[in-house]
Motif scaffolding. Structure first.
Motif, short mmCIF file in Angstrom:
data_model
loop_
_atom_site.label_atom_id
_atom_site.label_comp_id
_atom_site.label_asym_id
_atom_site.label_seq_id
_atom_site.Cartn_x
_atom_site.Cartn_y
_atom_site.Cartn_z
N ARG A 81 19.10 37.27 6.85
CA ARG A 81 17.95 36.61 6.24
C ARG A 81 17.53 37.34 4.98
O ARG A 81 17.39 38.56 4.99
CB ARG A 81 16.77 36.58 7.20
N ASN A 83 14.47 37.53 2.69
CA ASN A 83 13.06 37.14 2.80
C ASN A 83 12.37 37.12 1.45
O ASN A 83 12.36 38.13 0.74
CB ASN A 83 12.33 38.13 3.72
N PHE A 85 8.95 34.71 -0.61
CA PHE A 85 8.06 33.55 -0.56
C PHE A 85 8.24 32.69 -1.79
O PHE A 85 8.09 33.16 -2.91
CB PHE A 85 6.59 34.01 -0.50
N ASP A 270 11.71 42.87 -2.79
CA ASP A 270 12.38 43.59 -1.73
C ASP A 270 12.69 42.52 -0.69
O ASP A 270 11.79 42.04 0.00
CB ASP A 270 11.45 44.67 -1.16
N ARG A 272 14.22 42.49 2.07
CA ARG A 272 14.17 42.87 3.50
C ARG A 272 15.24 42.13 4.31
O ARG A 272 14.96 41.50 5.33
CB ARG A 272 12.76 42.60 4.06
N PHE A 274 17.93 41.33 6.95
CA PHE A 274 18.31 41.80 8.29
C PHE A 274 19.15 40.71 8.93
O PHE A 274 19.11 39.56 8.51
CB PHE A 274 17.08 42.19 9.13
N PRO A 277 19.00 36.45 13.49
CA PRO A 277 19.13 36.45 14.96
C PRO A 277 19.39 35.07 15.55
O PRO A 277 19.75 34.97 16.72
CB PRO A 277 17.77 37.00 15.42
N ASP A 278 19.23 34.02 14.77
CA ASP A 278 19.44 32.67 15.30
C ASP A 278 20.90 32.26 15.28
O ASP A 278 21.25 31.19 15.79
CB ASP A 278 18.60 31.65 14.53
N ALA B 203 9.35 30.43 17.30
CA ALA B 203 9.93 31.77 17.41
C ALA B 203 8.90 32.87 17.19
O ALA B 203 8.09 32.81 16.29
CB ALA B 203 11.07 31.92 16.41
N SER B 206 13.30 36.12 17.68
CA SER B 206 14.40 35.24 18.07
C SER B 206 15.44 35.88 18.98
O SER B 206 16.00 35.22 19.84
CB SER B 206 15.09 34.71 16.82
N SER B 207 15.73 37.16 18.76
CA SER B 207 16.81 37.77 19.53
C SER B 207 16.35 38.22 20.91
O SER B 207 17.15 38.69 21.71
CB SER B 207 17.40 38.97 18.77
N ALA B 313 9.78 43.14 13.44
CA ALA B 313 10.61 42.86 12.26
C ALA B 313 10.95 41.37 12.23
O ALA B 313 10.75 40.68 11.23
CB ALA B 313 11.87 43.70 12.30
N GLU B 314 11.47 40.87 13.35
CA GLU B 314 11.83 39.45 13.40
C GLU B 314 10.60 38.57 13.23
O GLU B 314 10.64 37.54 12.55
CB GLU B 314 12.55 39.13 14.71
N SER B 317 9.46 37.89 9.68
CA SER B 317 10.26 36.89 9.00
C SER B 317 10.02 35.49 9.60
O SER B 317 9.84 34.51 8.87
CB SER B 317 11.74 37.28 9.12
N ASN B 318 9.97 35.41 10.93
CA ASN B 318 9.76 34.11 11.58
C ASN B 318 8.43 33.47 11.21
O ASN B 318 8.30 32.25 11.16
CB ASN B 318 9.82 34.27 13.10
N ALA B 320 6.87 33.81 8.39
CA ALA B 320 6.68 33.66 6.94
C ALA B 320 6.47 32.20 6.56
O ALA B 320 5.87 31.90 5.54
CB ALA B 320 7.89 34.23 6.20
N THR B 360 7.09 43.97 8.53
CA THR B 360 7.46 44.01 7.11
C THR B 360 7.80 45.43 6.70
O THR B 360 8.78 45.68 5.99
CB THR B 360 6.29 43.46 6.27
N LEU B 363 11.25 46.79 7.82
CA LEU B 363 12.41 46.20 7.14
C LEU B 363 12.47 46.57 5.67
O LEU B 363 13.41 46.23 4.96
CB LEU B 363 12.37 44.66 7.26
N SER B 364 11.44 47.26 5.19
CA SER B 364 11.36 47.52 3.75
C SER B 364 12.46 48.46 3.30
O SER B 364 12.90 49.33 4.05
CB SER B 364 10.01 48.13 3.41
N SER B 365 12.84 48.26 2.05
CA SER B 365 13.93 49.09 1.52
C SER B 365 13.46 50.54 1.53
O SER B 365 12.34 50.86 1.16
CB SER B 365 14.31 48.60 0.14
N TYR B 368 14.35 50.87 6.28
CA TYR B 368 15.18 50.07 7.19
C TYR B 368 15.95 50.93 8.17
O TYR B 368 15.88 50.73 9.39
CB TYR B 368 16.12 49.20 6.36
N TYR B 372 14.34 49.97 11.64
CA TYR B 372 15.09 48.84 12.18
C TYR B 372 16.50 49.27 12.61
O TYR B 372 16.95 48.98 13.72
CB TYR B 372 15.17 47.70 11.16
N GLN B 376 17.96 49.33 16.43
CA GLN B 376 19.16 48.60 16.84
C GLN B 376 20.14 49.51 17.55
O GLN B 376 20.80 49.11 18.51
CB GLN B 376 19.86 48.04 15.60
#
Lengths: 492, 491
Positions: A81, A83, A85, A270, A272, A274, A277-278, B203, B206-207, B313-314, B317-318, B320, B360, B363-365, B368, B372, B376
């Motif tokens: 993904r 990310n 906006f 940025d 982000r 990752f 997951p879907d 969601a 999701s995982s 983290a997920e 994004s979900n 957003a 957020t 996951l930021s540069s 990560y 994250y 994992q």
């Protein structure tokens, strides 16, 4: 290299829309030009709870592009993904690939200025397209999500391009491969092929890279060329004055033909990234890759080389004829039907292409004409064997060049064979000396002054006599033979 | 209290077949119970009396056709899409959102003959362990209305526990089915990751997300699971095989199952009554000849940490997509950035915003790998270690929640304490294996305590067999009829 001693380092990111029947993650049709928001469903609208399911057809197309460009195809790649906006992106993330792309490490080759160039391809990955914003609607902005989820491949070149010409030739080369594979129609106007460019400059001989800037929205070959020129000039000027290049993203404004700054480094996203997951990691079995490899057509660069070698046609002809697969097929069909290759090349590049350009007004009465619908169809106005028949008459001087062009037009109109048309219209070339001499005698008799001046040494008048004979013969007189006979008659 | 409310799914089915009962009567009884109990429980965000009665009439007309949930009144958590009916996720941002499609599980419930009574309350976007993070209402625990039902599927658990639905669907990302099931004295099942389609589940992570049933007993939970489980072409993460026969082995008992309990139960913080009940159960099983072995349970300490990194983290994004552009709540008038900020600032609750920010960040540069990436790697490790445990054992038994139901408001000020409610449940999500909570007994305060079982990947039938066995040991419903039978402290 620039006259001021700078050279450019250019890399292209090309997005190509794949011509799959349906979108990459749902069953909506992937077509252009429908009414806004009519080709959408919960998945491509990113509605809560909807999930993507991968379209294998898109994978097959991406793998074929990878194989056609000599890439290594990953047995396991991972969707990720990205990310950000923006209202044209309904989930506010794009499903793309990041650290595990589908294809890596390939190249394309093209000839430029008589030299062969090879540009490396860093990666080719699959992703989904975004929607389209329509800004002018009554002050507000509207979104059309039809394009959302149309499959794209992003083809990232290595920064091995050194000039604007090379950049646009590289792009033409990619487009040609995409069209040969029939996976992208390459229509830059409709946005099915789009190009972003990274440019930096450095003094010739330096090995370190300069700071690069990005140009987005280069949506024609001309824009690629002009945009890069503009940005190179700007960077060289800045550096020559002792300035520094800032890492910015510029937008090419096609209307004003100039670059507009879109965002600076500070505003850079940025994303982000990752793993998505879907979707499960994408497995592409080795047997499938091999089957796709076997399905590849002869690639344009190989075909170009073969046409030169096998038919002995000049490089320019080979490159024009190989511009479209259908055109090259047509050439080979005409040559295969017995036509002289060089004559066939000339006839196709001039008369046939001209006739096709003159548009659909041209009636298609020839039932044998090459016909196929769709974005990759090549619909020649004349059946290859008929064109070969005409070329054969030209080759053996049975018909003059100008009469042959008239015959061609009539053949396209009526669908008859060359022989029939030539006979019906009396276009056969007259090479019988007695017949020619009769016309010559008449012309000399009708033009005593010119005859006298010719005899007095004004031999440039030969063309005049030949022309008059041609006229008298309604274009059927063999011009070469007529010239020889005129010279004999007038005693030179 | 109507007798009708006491019937299990199988009992109802038999009565329907024998034409001794009409679906209409059953649905009326449940709707009456909702009228009676809902004002003090607040389990539902929406009740569909008209649709439910129309559906009952249709089913009565058709007669019992053998479908697995024929005439079974169920409730559905409000983060599962129901076509044309509000699906709010208990969030202001989706308050007026009406999905244009049914979730796969809802479609399967309908195909199985179930009657959907309404949509149940939850922590906003399923983020929470008490149901108090709902933007609309706090659901009460039917055993003590001063206490939380647990969460996030608190509405579903409370509805089943108070007899307002025979069964309900919940979703479990880190324990959101099992923990409220434990706190409300009902059974709650989360299948293997991929066993149930997530298509139409809004969601969170999701995982990790899985939909599953809450029911009064294990057998009913198994029935509902059979109806909803199995491969779904619309969800690429479902296991590509049909649902296994989940209830075939239900009555085979615990005999012959290799059972493990975690070593060092005293190491973990839990209330004494919870520890007591685990120890009693172990002793009891030993008396009956099944000597549970103790094992070092891997990842118990680390799974909760990696869970909150991965899930948030997920989630960042979900979530957003809720931006005011397309549907749901919109605030602001002019500029795009202002609309985004105000829509999200006003539309999301505090806990959701906290998790979006945390997610957020991880996951930021630059961060990560430290968060994250590391989470994992921890996940992979936990998975591997549990795989090793399940090579030796069929089941692991441990408590579901470290405490019985806590008082409303008690943990709201302390997110970490709230997060620790999930300490025993997250490993099953992190490693993807099936788990179930079974009501085991009551605390001295009269609050239910749940016992949890884990089984290996894909082994739901062993899990349910074990759970059924435990149920027979605990005999919870016979000993403590509770609020579902009109007991408890319903106002």
């Amino acid at each position: 290299m620039n006259e001021r001693g700078y050279e450019a380092v250019i890399g292209l990111e090309v997005h190509a829309q794949l011509v799959t029947a349906t979108k990459i993650f749902c069953g909506c049709p992937a077509v252009y030009g429908a009414d806004p928001n009519t080709l959408v469903c919960p998945v491509c609208l990113g509605l809560p709870g909807a999930l993507p399911v991968l379209n294998r057809e898109a994978v097959a197309m991406a793998v074929r592009m990878g194989l056609a460009t000599g890439c290594r195809v990953a047995g396991l790649s991972v969707f990720a993904r990205k990310n950000y906006f923006y209202p044209d992106c309904p989930k506010n993330y794009q499903i793309s690939m990041y650290d595990r792309p589908l294809c890596e490490d390939g190249f394309v080759e093209f000839e430029l200025g008589g030299e062969w160039r090879r540009v490396g391809i860093e990666r080719i990955h699959l992703e989904e397209d975004a929607g389209k914003l329509l800004h002018d609607a009554g002050g507000g902005s509207l979104v059309d999500f039809n394009r959302c989820g149309v499959p794209l491949i992003e083809i990232v070149s290595r920064p091995e391009i050194r000039s604007p010409e090379e950049a646009s030739t590289y792009l033409v080369t990619l487009r040609r491969i995409l069209r040969y594979l029939e996976i992208c129609d390459g229509n830059m106007e409709e946005g099915s092929l789009r190009c972003d460019v990274n440019v930096s400059v450095r003094r010739a001989g330096e090995t370190a890279l300069g700071t690069k800037t990005e140009i987005k929205n280069l949506n024609s070959f001309r824009a690629v060329d002009m945009g890069i020129r503009w940005e190179m000039d700007r960077q060289i000027e800045t550096l020559s004055k002792g300035g520094r290049i800032e890492q910015v993203t510029n937008l090419w404004d096609a209307a004003s033909k100039r670059l507009v700054e879109m965002r600076s480094k500070e505003q850079a996203h940025d994303y982000r990234y990752f793993p998505e997951p879907d979707l499960r990691p994408l497995e592409v079995a080795a047997e499938w890759i091999e089957a796709l490899r076997r399905s590849l057509p002869e690639l344009p660069v190989d075909r170009e080389r073969r046409l030169r070698r096998h038919y002995g046609i000049p490089p320019y002809d080979a490159s024009v004829l190989c511009g479209e697969k259908g055109l090259a097929d047509y050439f080979e069909a005409v040559a295969g039907a017995g036509a002289d290759a060089k004559l066939a090349a000339n006839w196709i590049m001039r008369e046939v292409l001209e006739e096709m350009k003159s548009g659909p007004a041209a009636p298609r009465s020839d039932p044998g004409a090459v016909s196929s619908a769709g974005p990759f169809g090549f619909e020649a106005p004349l059946d290859p064997s008929r064109l070969a028949g005409l070329i054969a008459l030209v080759k053996k001087n049975a018909v003059s060049g100008s009469a042959a062009r008239d015959a061609f037009k009539e053949m396209v109109r009526s669908g008859e064979t060359a022989e029939t048309v030539v006979a019906r219209l009396g276009l056969a070339q007259e090479s019988d000396s007695a017949a020619l001499e009769k016309w010559i005698d008449e012309v000399i008799a009708e033009n005593p002054d010119e005859a006298a001046r010719y005899r007095a040494g004004k031999t440039a008048l030969l063309g005049f006599f030949v022309g008059q004979v041609m006229k008298k013969s309604r274009g059927t007189a063999n011009p070469k033979l007529t010239g020889e006979l005129v010279r004999v008659k007038l005693g030179t | 209290m109507s007798d009708i409310l006491r019937y299990s799914i199988d009992e109802l089915s038999a009565l329907y077949r024998a034409k001794k009962l009409a679906v209409r009567d059953v649905v009326d009884a449940y709707l009456a119970r909702i009228d009676e109990a809902e004002p003090s429980i607040k389990a539902f965000l929406a009740v569909f009396p008209d649709e439910a009665r129309a559906r009952a009439a249709e089913l009565d007309e058709r007669g019992h056709d053998g479908s697995i949930l024929y005439g079974v009144p169920v409730a559905v958590k409000d983060n599962i899409c129901t076509r044309g009916a509000a699906t709010t996720c208990a969030s202001k941002i989706l308050e007026r959102y009406r999905p244009p499609y049914d979730a796969t599980v809802v479609e399967r419930l309908r195909l199985s003959g179930a009657v959907i009574l309404g949509k149940t309350n939850l922590d906003e976007f399923a983020m929470g362990s008490s149901c108090e993070n709902s933007a609309f209402q706090a659901t009460r625990n039917p055993w003590d209305t001063e206490r939380a039902p647990g969460g996030s599927s608190g509405g579903s658990a409370a509805a089943v526990a108070s007899g307002m639905a025979l069964a309900a669907l919940g979703s479990d990302t880190g324990g959101s089915i099992r923990q409220p099931a434990a706190l409300c004295g009902v059974a709650g099942l989360k299948g293997t990751y991929g066993r149930v389609s997530r298509y139409g589940l809004v969601a969170f992570a999701s995982s990790l997300d899985q939909i599953g049933p809450l029911a009064r007993g294990v057998r009913d939970a198994a029935r509902v699971m059979e109806a909803i489980a199995g491969h779904d072409p619309n969800d690429a993460t479902t296991i590509p095989e049909p649902a296994p026969a989940l209830s075939a082995d239900l009555d085979k008992g615990l005999d012959g199952l290799r059972l493990a309990v975690p070593a060092g139960l005293d190491r973990w913080r839990m209330d004494e009554p919870v520890r007591e009940i685990v120890l009693q159960t172990v002793a009891r099983l030993a008396e009956e000849g099944m000597k549970p072995e103790t094992v070092e349970l891997p990842g118990m300490e680390t799974s909760i940490a990696s869970y909150y990194v991965l899930a948030n983290a997920e989630a960042s994004s979900n979530l957003a997509r809720y931006d005011g552009v397309k549907y749901g709540y919109r605030a602001g008038s002019g500029a795009l950035a202002e609309m985004y900020e105000r829509t999200r600032g006003e539309g999301f609750g505090e806990e959701v915003k906290r998790r979006i920010l945390l997610g957020t960040y991880v996951l930021s540069s630059g961060y990560y790998d430290a968060y994250y990436g590391k989470a994992q790697r921890v996940q992979a490790l936990i998975r591997e270690q549990f795989r090793a445990v399940f090579r030796k054992f069929d089941l692991v038994m441990l408590p579901t929640s470290p405490t019985p139901a806590f008082r409303l408001g008690e943990r709201l000020a302390d997110p970490i304490a709230m997060y620790l409610s999930d300490i025993f449940t997250t490993p099953a999500n992190i490693a993807g294996f099936p788990a179930i909570s079974v009501p085991a007994g009551l605390s001295p305060d009269g609050l239910p305590i749940g016992m949890q079982l884990f089984a290996g990947w894909g082994r739901e039938s062993v899990l349910l067999r074990g759970a059924c066995g435990l149920e027979r040991v605990f005999r919870f419903r016979e000993r403590f009829p509770g609020p579902a039978a009109g007991g408890g402290r319903l106002s």
